[in-house]
Write an enzyme that holds these catalytic residues in place. Sequence first.
Site, PDB file in Angstrom:
ATOM      1  CB  SER A 258     101.485  63.705 -15.364  1.00 40.65           C
ATOM      2  OG  SER A 258     102.622  62.927 -15.657  1.00 40.65           O
ATOM      3  CE  LYS A 259     105.363  71.603 -14.935  1.00 40.26           C
ATOM      4  NZ  LYS A 259     105.025  72.669 -14.066  1.00 40.26           N
ATOM      5  NE  ARG A 260     108.082  59.958 -13.438  1.00 40.45           N
ATOM      6  CZ  ARG A 260     108.914  59.779 -12.419  1.00 40.45           C
ATOM      7  NH1 ARG A 260     108.854  60.549 -11.383  1.00 40.45           N
ATOM      8  NH2 ARG A 260     109.821  58.811 -12.486  1.00 40.45           N
ATOM      9  CB  SER A 262     104.766  66.220 -20.689  1.00 33.60           C
ATOM     10  OG  SER A 262     103.392  66.147 -20.427  1.00 33.60           O
ATOM     11  CB  ALA A 263     109.528  65.741 -18.682  1.00 35.63           C
TER      12      ALA A 263
END
Length: 504
Positions: A258-260, A262-263
């Site tokens: 997910s974006k989160r 990944s960050a």
Amino acid sequence: MAETLSPVRVRFAPSPTGHLHIGGARTALYNYLIARKTGGQFILRIEDTDRKRYVAGAEEEIINGLHWLGVDWDEGPDKGGPYGPYRQSQRKEIYQQYAQMLIEQDKAYYCFCSPERLEKVRQEQLSRKESPHYDGTCRRLDPQEAKARVMAGEPHVIRFKTPQEGTTTVTDLLRGEITVENRVLDDYILVKSDGLALYHLAAAVDDHLMKITHVIRGSEWLPTFPLHGLIHRAFGWQEPVWVHLSVFLKPSGKGKMSKRESAELIKDGYSIFIKDLQGLGYLPEAVVNWIALMGWSYDDHTEFFTMADLIEKFSLERLNPAPAAINFTKFDHFNGLHIRHLPVEELAKRIKPFLLEQGYEVDEDVLLKITPLIQERLHTLDEVVEIAGFFFRADVQPAAEDLVVKDLSPKESYELAQKILKILNQLPDMRVSTSEPPLRQFVEESGLKPAQVFGLIRAAVTGQKISPPLFESMEIIGKEMVVKRMEKAISILKKMAEEAESQA
RNA sequence: GCCCCCAUCGUCUAGGGGACCAGGACGCAGCCCUUUCAAGGCUAAAACGGGGGUUCGAAUCCCCCUGGGGGCACCA
């Protein structure tokens, strides 16, 4: 399946809507490899038809990321080529022209349904547990009447007139034939109300016009793959060879990153974004090697590949259609492998920025001397700071407990340190050949273990419990500094011994 | 809900009917080397999701189930 050895024309077609990640990089890499292997062309095409999602700087990031990896292209927005422009936003009229052709042949039609009405229909279908699809209202319109409404300036889109009966079969190189019932296919929109084409039309038109022979892309396109086949056939074009790559799953194997997530990876020193990897201490060579092997294999024993190796050995037939979980531990392993394969001068060059970033003044000669000592100890380049930072510091701060020798008291350690200092002081210089024999002889005579004596020296001179080889390190540091650091250790030990004394 | 894809050690994978009591790599454990940490060498543990077929014979072919993934936008 015979290997395709005639020159291919392939493309990497990212949309500039976010960061270039390892999945996209791998798609680009595979395209690049098969192009170079066959002596064909690799094209970079920017799919920026969606103005709303456009991210400024994303195209530049893609280009920089690919360059860093060592992937280059023959035609693209930055270097032109015979089939340009290579940015879809600059090809609006071309797509409209082709959409017109489809309308004239009754293979597409104008649709005047508002987004609001579409959304309402969708909700109704969902509540009836039907799969959402266009209800066909405008498909039944009289073409002449529709044309008149368009001329009158009524907002409209253009939809593909998907066959409603029968089946469509498309062929993926890795999966074979895929057949779907046409009735589950929607009347997809080809051209939006702003006049810009959607992916399905734009990609088909471009792939045809740019003479693409093999479409190698992510498997997120599998569901609309039959539509793409249908579009090519509606135009009467020969289809390219289709290859859908597997997806990358998160390390747990449960779903996509997910974006989160990944960050947050960066906190552990990892990232799936190409832009982060260099700063994290990764080599482009390792990234290429790592991602190439997620979804492709050569044989049952070769795992180390340079770009040149990959160009020679790569083949589409050995691609694996199954999803692959990202394994960062293996990434570290490959990075270490490639670090060890680098010539010393090259490694020194790549290490330097990490030292400079810490504010160290880096002497080239010193750097070239320490590089061989740390080469096989490095997994990522940034580790140089932790492992070899002491070479560049004016002073070190050994922890008092690290100076106390195993199985010896602070007082005994203090006395040992004094003896060592005496030997050190008598040495004419700090070359390995000068320092090692007398120190080893001392160990022998003292009845202590090498680990005890050398451990103390190591802590004193490097300020660390673990370090590169001791004698080599002392040679680089030089006699003056070694003696100074030993003296400092003695004063620390003296204090400890006194404290222990007073407590007793 | 519907559609599509996938399925071998924890992970990446080799395997395309007999060469497989399934091989390699990462990681993990142990040993060797060794002044520390690495690197290197050796050894160990670790998998064909389940059920039916086909066949003399199946990890390999077919079907079903299960599990996993992807998709169902005027995004790509």
